[in-house]
Scaffold this active site. Structure first.
Site, PDB file in Angstrom:
ATOM      1  CB  CYS A  61      45.334  44.906  33.358  1.00 50.20           C
ATOM      2  SG  CYS A  61      44.428  46.330  32.764  1.00 50.20           S
TER       3      CYS A  61
ATOM      4  CE  LYS B 191      33.093  42.127  45.165  1.00 46.80           C
ATOM      5  NZ  LYS B 191      34.210  42.896  45.771  1.00 46.80           N
TER       6      LYS B 191
ATOM      7  CD  GLU C 203      48.441  40.834  35.891  1.00 42.27           C
ATOM      8  OE1 GLU C 203      47.799  39.988  36.533  1.00 42.27           O
ATOM      9  OE2 GLU C 203      47.901  41.765  35.282  1.00 42.27           O
TER      10      GLU C 203
ATOM     11  CD  GLU D 132      38.005  44.678  29.511  1.00 42.13           C
ATOM     12  OE1 GLU D 132      39.222  44.556  29.312  1.00 42.13           O
ATOM     13  OE2 GLU D 132      37.201  44.947  28.607  1.00 42.13           O
TER      14      GLU D 132
ATOM     15  CB  SER E 274      43.093  37.947  39.098  1.00 42.84           C
ATOM     16  OG  SER E 274      42.077  37.329  39.850  1.00 42.84           O
TER      17      SER E 274
END
Ligand code: NAP
Length: 488
Positions: free
Chosen positions: A295, A185, A392, A261, A240
């Site tokens: 990231c 997905k 972030e 991840e 996230s």
């Protein structure tokens, strides 16, 4: 496609339906979701918007294909991957244009991502041939130990929008190599690259049902029935940390194998002895790759006080000279942010830092007109309590703070719940090793601004995740170990 691809030709050619059991089909009820060009805010096309029932049909197809795929000779699995590696190179022009249209990065960056993505197919085409086990005599000599590695089984992959192709191949490549089937997905902002990738794999001989793709707006509602189904064996997620935590909790019910991840907050450390020009080159890569929407993006710069001013000025000169615009234009180096929400978050973080005393050397503004642009920005004298040192940023903003001692630099770098990657610039070998040992991260760029490589184990510690993608470690995520105790 023989002539040069155009926006119209790639948007017409890309599949827009769900891929389930080798059939391209509409969502149940025929719903669709719009895919937007972040440079204009206009809709590019519509793709199928899957229902939970479609999601379960995709899992049914993966489960049905599992036994046959696990029994397929490793040579065949390897050759499919190698053909796909070559095909991504051959079709780079059209796939890069498609990626730029839906994600916004420049064509050059999209080609760079495609090359990186393809490397996972090349790497894992080799790994498919190296699946091994062992046989040994027990210590007392009375029996034998036979260890075999077997595919984990049907997997569910959820991928983000920032690297719409590579975040897929890092999971699909090892799953194919190991003999696992899968449902994928992609993020709703960037489904087209994944649909095109699935078509490439089909054309390269991947049998029906091995890879199934669902696109959806209700990501939670379509994922829950798959994750809750006892036939699923593994969940691999890139995205996230917040969503990752929810998925880990859902995966607990079936005790699924999990790879996560997740987010990062990478520190970029520049010591007084560093080659400053090399550090600025590294900073440009670490900060501006993907407009900072990575990231691995350098989220904050900690620079020794004696070189901070020079480093800041050099970085501001380079970032301030970058050309902002729609990624399809040849001269553009910095495309739009993915959407209004993310662009507004970047703007709010910069405003917060400036309100607390940071000085803006370049940028600091949203772009004019349509699209979600934000100027490459360098902030100096950033105070410790500025939010963007802890959160972030995911945008083209480089905040610079200073340190005096190595101990202060290490403490500042580790002052985060994240632990994905750090960058270290120093010419002193013993300092380099001391710092690398002390940093709480899964990866370190030592005098280089990029760590991503298909042959290296990518992944984080702390709340940046668990598991590794690529490298010798990558295939292990898709294999179970079975041991047979043999009475001789
Ligand atoms: P995100 O909001 O977590 O979304 C990632 C994926 O999860 C999308 O496909 C999304 O679908 C889906 N999703 C969202 N909520 C879900 C739910 N409740 N159940 C199931 N799926 C759900 O992250 P993002 O904004 O796309 O990506 C940026 C984040 O990814 C950053 O934090 C970045 O650091 C991280 N990232 C990490 C790595 C790494 O390797 N460590 C690499 C790239 C990115 P929808 O699109 O439909 O919401």
């Amino acid at each position: 496609m023989t002539s040069a691809p155009t926006e119209q030709s790639v948007l017409t050619a890309v599949p827009k339906q769900l891929l389930i059991g080798g059939q391209w089909r509409d969502a149940t009820g025929g719903a669709t979701l719009p895919v937007e060009d972040p440079a204009t805010g206009l809709t590019l096309c519509e793709v199928a918007d899957a229902t939970p029932a479609d999601a379960l049909a995709a899992l049914d197809a993966a489960v049905a294909a599992q036994a046959g795929w696990a029994a397929t000779p490793p040579n065949e699995r390897s050759e499919i991957l190698h053909r796909a590696f070559l095909a991504l190179g051959e079709r780079s022009e059209e796939l890069a244009l498609l990626m730029t249209l839906e994600m916004g990065k420049s064509i050059a960056e999209s080609k760079g991502e495609l090359a990186y993505a393809a490397e996972f197919f090349r790497w894992f085409s080799g790994e498919a041939l190296r699946l091994d086990g062992y046989y040994k005599t027990t210590g007392n000599g009375a029996s034998r130990v036979l260890v075999m590695r077997q595919p984990v089984g049907p997997c569910y992959f959820i991928t983000p929008w920032n690297f719409p192709n590579a975040m897929g191949t890092r999971k699909i490549g090892p799953a194919i190599a190991a003999g696992c089937t899968m449902v994928v997905k992609p993020a709703q902002q960037t489904p087209l690259s994944m649909l095109a990738l699935a078509e490439v794999l089909e054309e390269c001989g991947l049998p029906p049902g091995v890879l199934n793709v669902i696109t959806a707006t209700a990501s939670g509602a379509v994922s829950e029935p798959i994750i809750g189904d006892p036939r699923l064996r593994k969940l691999s997620f890139t995205g996230s940390t917040g969503v990752g935590k929810k998925l880990i909790a859902q995966a607990a019910d079936q005790v699924l194998r999990v790879s996560m991840e997740l987010g990062g907050n990478a520190p970029f450390l520049v010591f007084a002895d560093a080659d400053l020009d090399a550090a600025v080159d590294g900073a440009m890569l670490a900060k501006m790759r993907n407009m900072g929407e990575a990231c691995t993006s350098a989220n904050r710069f900690h620079v020794h006080e004696s070189v901070a001013q020079e480093f800041g000025e050099k970085l501001a000169a380079r970032m301030g000279a970058m050309t902002l615009g729609r990624g399809t234009e040849a001269e553009v180096e910095v495309g739009p942010i993915i959407d209004a929400t993310q662009r507004d978050k970047v703007a709010a973080l910069v405003e917060d830092a400036v309100a607390k005393g940071a000085k803006c050397l370049t940028g600091g503004k949203q772009g004019d007109g349509a699209g979600y642009f934000y100027e490459p920005t360098v902030l100096v004298e950033v105070p410790e309590d500025a939010r963007l040192l802890g959160e972030e940023i995911f945008g083209p903003v480089a905040p610079i703070a200073t340190f005096t001692t190595d101990a202060e630099a290490i403490a500042a770098a580790n002052k985060t719940e994240y632990g994905l990657v750090a960058y270290v610039f120093t010419k002193d070998l013993s300092r380099a090793f001391r710092i690398c040992e002390a940093l709480e991260t899964g990866m370190i760029g030592l005098n280089q601004g990029i760590v991503s490589n298909a042959g290296a184990p990518f992944g984080g510690v702390k709340q940046s995740g668990t598991g590794r993608e690529g490298g010798n470690e990558g295939i292990a995520e898709y294999l179970d170990t079975k041991y047979v105790a043999i009475n001789v």
